[in-house]
Design a protein around this motif. Structure first.
Motif, PDB file in Angstrom:
ATOM      1  N   PRO A 278       0.813  -1.221   0.000  1.00  0.00           N
ATOM      2  CA  PRO A 278       0.000   0.000   0.000  1.00  0.00           C
ATOM      3  C   PRO A 278       0.848   1.274   0.000  1.00  0.00           C
ATOM      4  CG  PRO A 278      -0.938  -1.601   1.507  1.00  0.00           C
ATOM      5  CD  PRO A 278       0.389  -2.164   1.067  1.00  0.00           C
ATOM      6  N   LEU A 279       0.475   2.195  -0.889  1.00  0.00           N
ATOM      7  CA  LEU A 279       1.204   3.449  -1.060  1.00  0.00           C
ATOM      8  C   LEU A 279       0.264   4.640  -0.943  1.00  0.00           C
ATOM      9  CD1 LEU A 279       3.341   2.595  -4.242  1.00  0.00           C
ATOM     10  CD2 LEU A 279       4.064   2.402  -1.850  1.00  0.00           C
ATOM     11  N   ASN A 280       0.855   5.791  -0.615  1.00  0.00           N
ATOM     12  CA  ASN A 280       0.135   7.062  -0.702  1.00  0.00           C
ATOM     13  C   ASN A 280       0.236   7.600  -2.127  1.00  0.00           C
ATOM     14  OD1 ASN A 280      -0.558   7.317   2.157  1.00  0.00           O
ATOM     15  ND2 ASN A 280       1.644   7.599   2.486  1.00  0.00           N
TER      16      ASN A 280
ATOM     17  N   GLU B  47      -3.662   0.858   9.790  1.00  0.00           N
ATOM     18  CA  GLU B  47      -3.960   0.450  11.166  1.00  0.00           C
ATOM     19  C   GLU B  47      -4.319  -1.034  11.196  1.00  0.00           C
ATOM     20  OE1 GLU B  47      -7.166   1.300  14.767  1.00  0.00           O
ATOM     21  OE2 GLU B  47      -6.887   2.808  13.193  1.00  0.00           O
ATOM     22  N   LEU B  48      -3.677  -1.751  12.112  1.00  0.00           N
ATOM     23  CA  LEU B  48      -3.968  -3.177  12.246  1.00  0.00           C
ATOM     24  C   LEU B  48      -4.832  -3.472  13.464  1.00  0.00           C
ATOM     25  CD1 LEU B  48      -0.738  -5.156  11.240  1.00  0.00           C
ATOM     26  CD2 LEU B  48      -2.696  -4.469   9.857  1.00  0.00           C
TER      27      LEU B  48
ATOM     28  N   ASP C 119      -5.905  -1.912  17.586  1.00  0.00           N
ATOM     29  CA  ASP C 119      -5.791  -1.032  18.747  1.00  0.00           C
ATOM     30  C   ASP C 119      -4.973   0.226  18.446  1.00  0.00           C
ATOM     31  OD1 ASP C 119      -6.438  -0.360  21.339  1.00  0.00           O
ATOM     32  OD2 ASP C 119      -4.687  -1.363  22.221  1.00  0.00           O
ATOM     33  N   GLY C 120      -5.192   0.807  17.265  1.00  0.00           N
ATOM     34  CA  GLY C 120      -4.538   2.066  16.917  1.00  0.00           C
ATOM     35  C   GLY C 120      -3.123   1.938  16.403  1.00  0.00           C
ATOM     36  N   GLU C 121      -2.557   0.729  16.390  1.00  0.00           N
ATOM     37  CA  GLU C 121      -1.183   0.546  15.903  1.00  0.00           C
ATOM     38  C   GLU C 121      -1.172   0.575  14.375  1.00  0.00           C
ATOM     39  OE1 GLU C 121       1.694  -1.900  18.619  1.00  0.00           O
ATOM     40  OE2 GLU C 121      -0.068  -3.137  18.177  1.00  0.00           O
ATOM     41  N   CYS C 122      -0.264   1.390  13.820  1.00  0.00           N
ATOM     42  CA  CYS C 122      -0.183   1.547  12.366  1.00  0.00           C
ATOM     43  C   CYS C 122       1.200   1.123  11.865  1.00  0.00           C
ATOM     44  CB  CYS C 122      -0.438   2.998  11.965  1.00  0.00           C
ATOM     45  SG  CYS C 122      -2.097   3.577  12.387  1.00  0.00           S
ATOM     46  N   PHE C 123       1.224   0.493  10.719  1.00  0.00           N
ATOM     47  CA  PHE C 123       2.475   0.009  10.138  1.00  0.00           C
ATOM     48  C   PHE C 123       2.454   0.222   8.628  1.00  0.00           C
ATOM     49  CE2 PHE C 123       1.405  -2.648  13.806  1.00  0.00           C
ATOM     50  CZ  PHE C 123       2.543  -2.513  14.596  1.00  0.00           C
ATOM     51  N   SER C 124       3.648   0.232   8.032  1.00  0.00           N
ATOM     52  CA  SER C 124       3.763   0.332   6.580  1.00  0.00           C
ATOM     53  C   SER C 124       4.853  -0.612   6.104  1.00  0.00           C
ATOM     54  CB  SER C 124       4.096   1.770   6.160  1.00  0.00           C
ATOM     55  OG  SER C 124       5.378   2.152   6.677  1.00  0.00           O
ATOM     56  N   GLY C 125       4.851  -0.875   4.802  1.00  0.00           N
ATOM     57  CA  GLY C 125       5.919  -1.654   4.188  1.00  0.00           C
ATOM     58  C   GLY C 125       6.166  -2.991   4.828  1.00  0.00           C
TER      59      GLY C 125
ATOM     60  N   GLU D 126       7.145  -3.777   7.872  1.00  0.00           N
ATOM     61  CA  GLU D 126       6.524  -3.939   9.192  1.00  0.00           C
ATOM     62  C   GLU D 126       5.054  -4.305   9.068  1.00  0.00           C
ATOM     63  OE1 GLU D 126       7.276  -0.353  11.462  1.00  0.00           O
ATOM     64  OE2 GLU D 126       8.672  -1.472  12.721  1.00  0.00           O
ATOM     65  N   LEU D 127       4.376  -3.713   8.099  1.00  0.00           N
ATOM     66  CA  LEU D 127       2.971  -4.034   7.865  1.00  0.00           C
ATOM     67  C   LEU D 127       2.820  -5.502   7.490  1.00  0.00           C
ATOM     68  CD1 LEU D 127      -0.014  -3.231   7.423  1.00  0.00           C
ATOM     69  CD2 LEU D 127       0.621  -2.624   5.064  1.00  0.00           C
ATOM     70  N   MET D 128       3.620  -5.950   6.534  1.00  0.00           N
ATOM     71  CA  MET D 128       3.547  -7.346   6.089  1.00  0.00           C
ATOM     72  C   MET D 128       3.863  -8.308   7.232  1.00  0.00           C
ATOM     73  SD  MET D 128       2.838  -7.343   2.775  1.00  0.00           S
ATOM     74  CE  MET D 128       3.210  -6.693   1.141  1.00  0.00           C
ATOM     75  N   HIS D 129       4.901  -7.992   7.992  1.00  0.00           N
ATOM     76  CA  HIS D 129       5.305  -8.862   9.103  1.00  0.00           C
ATOM     77  C   HIS D 129       4.202  -8.965  10.149  1.00  0.00           C
ATOM     78  CE1 HIS D 129       7.666 -10.669  12.323  1.00  0.00           C
ATOM     79  NE2 HIS D 129       7.271  -9.678  13.101  1.00  0.00           N
TER      80      HIS D 129
END
Length: 660
Positions: free
Chosen positions: A423-425, A434-435, A437-443, A445-448
């Motif tokens: 996912p990109l902007n 956001e995954l 409880d408010g925790e957000c990840f990208s790239g 870290e998101l996949m992991h």
């Protein structure tokens, strides 16, 4: 190397010394590993979006995406006719079946055995040439291991050994073991032709044999998978997500493909059929008539029942999805609670400020005052279907395989593998999602973290609340706007079934799909995942490449390869081909474009193969060795550790151990 370094790693060296207790053993292992570093790189095959096409998949494995046919042509061109080469290839692909045909037609079978065994040994010697003897030995069947090794390493053109080799072959024939030996040798050739198999997602749905593909992989020597959205749907169903269960059944009914459901996993669909026949007996269900693929001919009565079941499970799906969307407001997917936007009296659906006419508005199980609530009959049906999915032992085993061999992404030999999207902007920067409880990840870290969340749904020691969220999240991964497995504005299932205006069917693609032709964007993603090197790439599938319209699967100046070429028959009319295999061998990348595979019978009886064309994607300036791969990096670390062990032995820091 110094005492400080050795002392720091003393605990590890003591552990290592249990495997290599003497200087001689440690030195021998160093010699062995250094030699392996200088072997050619093993051949990797990349496949994507198999979608249940088990026969085509198995044939691609058997012919190594055309690699075996190429090797046979190179070895015997000018020596034997093209028809004989084709017959030899068919024998390698389907040895048991081809042997029966040959024995029924061949007048001098012993002579045929003698010629064929020598030819098969030549092919086996060629495909095994880039491996150590140890690795080849491990791939050999126990009953013929010694004999095959002898034949591989002795040649009839060696005058001193010609008689020895010929006697081995003669004795195999005279003892009645020729058939078994040929079958074993063909299986070894198939196995050694592909060193590592990468599947970039979507084993399930559309085609009839997803369970057969997974049974095949269960026996396969080395493979991995980057989960696709359809795999995730089945994983969610196995975890107990009722919306995923409905989607799985809906897709199977849409293509009148119940083989995987009923024959593969023993899911009992009688309750659904009974419910559908009673509830929709007066409904023509025209929008739900199944899409019949070639060879799947159904009588009118079966088509009618399938359409009723298709509509029944679709309506329940819309309800189950809406219940989860209400439960998870952070997903911001309330706008997909489509049953709430219908004016049931006027047969109109409101989307935003617009009103759209519906194709039909017959919803006997929907209460307009509470449209997302299941009727008592639907509740009972879902309980039974839920139970059927949860108790299927074979499904549980296959999902366990996907978990043990798979993940959301992988980095292998400077290649970043994932199924669909990162996912990109709009500016090409990595989007934070956001995954929980408010925790957000990208790239990366998101996949992991998505991978960790998926596994949490199956771990009994996971906190109850977290486990329920993980179970719900399978639905978001299937159709959520920021899911790396979907990455579209919406999944317009409801609109395609019920609305007349086709403008409502449009699913706006995320920025990854809009920007992925840019080399700079691909470099940004590769940097974010820590992929380094001059020849790094992104490899993914998910979106079929329309080869018949001139679309190129190689994008971003070679940085991105999209290898979904339409393996599934359902896509053949769109793509004009029947899938790709990306092959990465010691000379570089080749893209193999397949035409449709007819059937196994024609392959065996007529020697028909998958027709394919090969496109050179990228050739290396030098032949790549194991030293140039991730495995090489790992082996060099092992060599460094063993050299430290030698230092410790020779300087009295550790004592050699004499084995009793």
């Amino acid at each position: 190397m110094n005492n400080t370094t050795v002392n720091r790693d003393m605990h590890y060296l003591q552990l290592l010394s249990t495997s290599f207790p003497t200087i001689a053993l440690a030195a021998t292992e160093i010699i062995n590993l250094e030699a392996i570093l200088n072997l050619p790189k093993g051949t990797e095959h990349f496949l994507a979006d198999l979608h249940g096409e088990s026969q085509a998949f198995q044939h691609v494995l058997k012919n190594a995406s055309g690699n075996i046919r190429r090797k046979v042509s190179e070895l015997f061109k000018g020596d034997i006719r093209e028809t004989e080469r084709r017959e030899l290839c068919t024998l390698i692909y389907y040895p048991e079946e081809k042997l029966e045909l040959i024995k029924a037609a061949e007048e001098d079978i012993d002579d045929w055995y003698h010629i064929t065994i020598h030819r098969l040994v030549s092919v086996c010697r060629d495909v095994s040439s880039k491996y150590t003897r140890s690795k080849v030995r491990k791939s050999l069947p126990e009953e013929f291991s010694y004999i095959i090794e002898e034949l591989l390493h002795e040649r009839t053109d060696d005058i001193d050994k010609a008689a020895y080799v010929n006697v081995i072959v003669d004795t195999i024939i005279s003892t009645g073991r020729a058939d078994d030996f040929i079958v074993a040798l063909c299986n070894v050739i198939q196995r050694l032709a592909i060193d590592q198999l990468h599947i970039l997602g979507d084993i399930f749905d559309r085609g009839p044999g997803a369970h057969i593909i997974l049974d095949t992989l269960r026996q396969y020597h080395s493979w991995d998978i980057q989960w696709g959205n359809h795999d995730m749907l089945w994983m969610g169903a196995a975890a107990g997500n009722d919306a995923c269960i409905c989607n799985v059944l809906r897709l199977s009914l849409r293509y009148a493909n119940l083989a995987t459901i009923e024959d593969g996993y023993g899911i009992n669909l009688v309750p659904l059929a009974t419910f559908a026949m009673e509830t929709y007996k007066d409904d023509p269900c025209e929008e739900f008539i199944p899409k019949l693929l070639k060879g799947n001919e159904l009588d009118e009565k079966t088509i009618r029942l399938t359409a009723q079941m298709h509509k029944a499970i679709s309506i329940i799906q819309f309800k189950m999805e809406s219940q989860i969307y209400k439960r998870r407001p952070s997903w911001k997917m309330d706008d997909r609670c489509m049953l709430e936007y219908i004016d049931y009296k006027r047969a109109i659906c409101r989307i935003g400020d617009m009103e759209y006419e519906m194709k039909s508005c017959h919803f006997p199980t929907v209460d307009p005052s509470d449209p997302n609530k299941l009727t008592p009959e639907e509740e009972l049906l879902m309980q039974r279907l839920h139970h059927s999915f949860r108790v299927s032992e074979k499904l549980r085993k296959h999902i366990k395989m996907l978990l043990s061999h798979g993940c959301m992404y992988s980095i292998c030999n400077q290649n970043l593998l994932f199924h669909a999207s990162c996912p990109l902007n709009s500016d090409g920067s990595l989007k934070k999602v956001e995954l929980y409880d408010g925790e957000c990840f990208s790239g990366m870290e998101l996949m992991h973290n998505i991978g960790m969340l998926v596994r949490a749904a199956f771990n009994t020691d996971t906190d109850k609340e977290m486990r329920q969220y993980a179970r719900d999240f399978f639905l978001y991964l299937w159709c959520g706007p920021d899911s790396p497995l979907f990455d579209k504005s919406k999944m317009a299932t409801f609109e395609r079934y019920f609305l007349i205006d086709k403008e409502t069917y449009k699913e706006e693609k995320g920025y990854y799909f809009l920007l992925r032709d840019s080399e700079a964007i691909c470099d940004r993603i590769l940097d974010a995942f820590g992929v380094v090197g001059p020849n790094r790439h992104i490899i993914n599938g998910h979106v079929p490449v329309h080869a018949s319209k001139g679309e190129n699967p190689i994008k971003a100046n070679g940085k991105l390869m999209v290898i979904d070429g339409g393996f599934s028959e359902a896509y053949h009319h769109e793509t004009g081909i029947a899938g790709y295999t990306l092959v990465y061998h010691s000379r570089g990348f080749q893209l193999v474009q397949h035409e449709p595979f007819m059937n196994v019978r024609d392959a065996i009886q007529r020697g028909q193969d998958i027709k394919s064309t090969t496109q050179l994607v990228e050739l290396s300036a030098h032949r790549m060795l194991v030293a140039d791969t991730d495995k090489g990096t790992e082996l060099r670390k092992q060599i460094d550790d063993l050299r430290q062990l030698l230092y410790a032995y020779r300087h009295g820091i550790l004592k050699e151990k004499t084995r009793m």
